[in-house]
Design an enzyme around this catalytic site. Structure first.
Site, PDB file in Angstrom:
ATOM      1  CB  CYS A 177      -0.948  -0.012   1.194  1.00  0.00           C
ATOM      2  SG  CYS A 177      -1.899  -1.523   1.393  1.00  0.00           S
ATOM      3  CG  ASP A 231      -6.646  -1.367  -5.521  1.00  0.00           C
ATOM      4  OD1 ASP A 231      -7.384  -0.473  -5.061  1.00  0.00           O
ATOM      5  OD2 ASP A 231      -5.474  -1.547  -5.161  1.00  0.00           O
ATOM      6  CG  HIS A 281      -5.815  -1.561  -1.800  1.00  0.00           C
ATOM      7  ND1 HIS A 281      -4.787  -1.107  -2.593  1.00  0.00           N
ATOM      8  CD2 HIS A 281      -5.509  -1.194  -0.522  1.00  0.00           C
ATOM      9  CE1 HIS A 281      -3.893  -0.486  -1.834  1.00  0.00           C
ATOM     10  NE2 HIS A 281      -4.310  -0.531  -0.576  1.00  0.00           N
TER      11      HIS A 281
END
Length: 301
Positions: free
Chosen positions: A177, A234, A269
């Protein structure tokens, strides 16, 4: 709750933890759950139970301190016990700092033969694990972290590794991330890095004095080839930005041209984060295999 800044908002997707807090959790691992207008029933995933639990037997693990310009940066270290000349991997966290999942990931690398270092890259701005409200964490800590500070901390980690059993000629960086974004940036900053693996790091976003460039801006001048691992589902990282990154890499340095991006079509994600509801076992395990193979392919093993 105010919305996060564009290059951080992908870090606050899919935050529902898997399971409850570990028994006997400390203050730094205590669950800090909040309800927010933008993230109903979301929780800062500090003590959520993980799917993968990597034992520490046979490893040297624990916190060390790396001095950087007069500041002691806490770093979680994991390495095979009693060995030197180890390849080095820098493990860059999400916005939540070095909590159980990141430490476990470091131990996974150690079991694969690496000296793994996971630095607390937010230590000057605040305790990322001391916040119960996402908006405050982002506004007061994460958005105040300069990219240049991150690079300096990672440079110091390499120097520390070289003096404590690591081989500074075999260095890799990987991140998740927020840390995935930094993986791209650091692979363009530090010539000693031989390989990078960026897990769903944002490629474009707002720039400013503290974050002057995006990964897309530095793609053409990478020092090390980077493997990007992304989710096709995502919602925080549009696939058109992934395509832009691939096009930029194809026109760049030899390391840029050697870089690759893998997209898992149905993965969201944070598909590797096994303490979140976003975890997807298939892509997570395949990505891990690709990660280790990538480091070996580029001389970091």
């Amino acid at each position: 709750m105010t919305p996060p800044t564009p290059h951080l908002e992908s870090d606050v997707l899919s935050l529902l933890p898997r399971g409850g807090p570990h028994p006997g959790a400390t203050r730094r691992t205590a669950l800090k759950a909040v309800l927010g207008a933008g993230y109903a029933a979301a929780a800062l995933p500090i003590a959520a139970q993980t799917v993968v639990n990597t034992p520490a037997d046979g490893l040297t693990v624990g916190e060390v301190t790396v001095a950087v310009n007069g500041v002691g940066v806490p770093v979680y270290r994991a390495a095979p016990a009693g060995r030197t000349g180890l390849p080095v991997v820098l493990v860059l966290s999400e916005i939540f700092g070095v909590h159980d999942y990141i430490a476990d990931t470091a131990r996974r690398f150690a079991r694969a033969g690496y000296l793994a270092l996971a630095p607390e890259l937010f230590v000057r701005q605040g305790d990322a694990q001391g916040y119960g409200e996402m908006a405050k964490l982002i506004a007061e800590v994460i958005s105040q972290v300069p990219d240049a500070q991150v690079a300096a901390d990672l440079d110091a980690c390499i120097d520390w590794a070289a003096a404590h059993g690591g081989d500074a000629n075999r260095v890799a960086v990987t991140g998740f991330c927020w840390g995935g974004r930094q993986t791209w940036l650091y692979s363009a900053h530090q010539p000693r890095v031989k390989a990078g693996v960026a897990w769903y790091g944002r490629l474009v976003g707002q720039t400013g004095p503290l974050t002057p460039v995006n990964p897309l801006d530095v793609a053409a001048r990478l020092h090390a080839p980077v493997l990007g691992l992304y989710g096709g589902a995502d919602t925080g990282i549009p696939l058109d930005t992934v395509a832009q990154m691939e096009a930029a890499l194809a026109q760049g340095s030899a390391a840029a041209r050697a870089s690759r991006i893998v997209v898992y079509p149905d993965a969201p994600h944070a598909f590797h984060a096994d303490y979140r509801s976003s975890y997807r076992q298939g892509p997570a395990e395949d990505g891990w295999r690709r990660c280790l193979a990538w480091l070996a392919q580029h001389g970091v093993a």
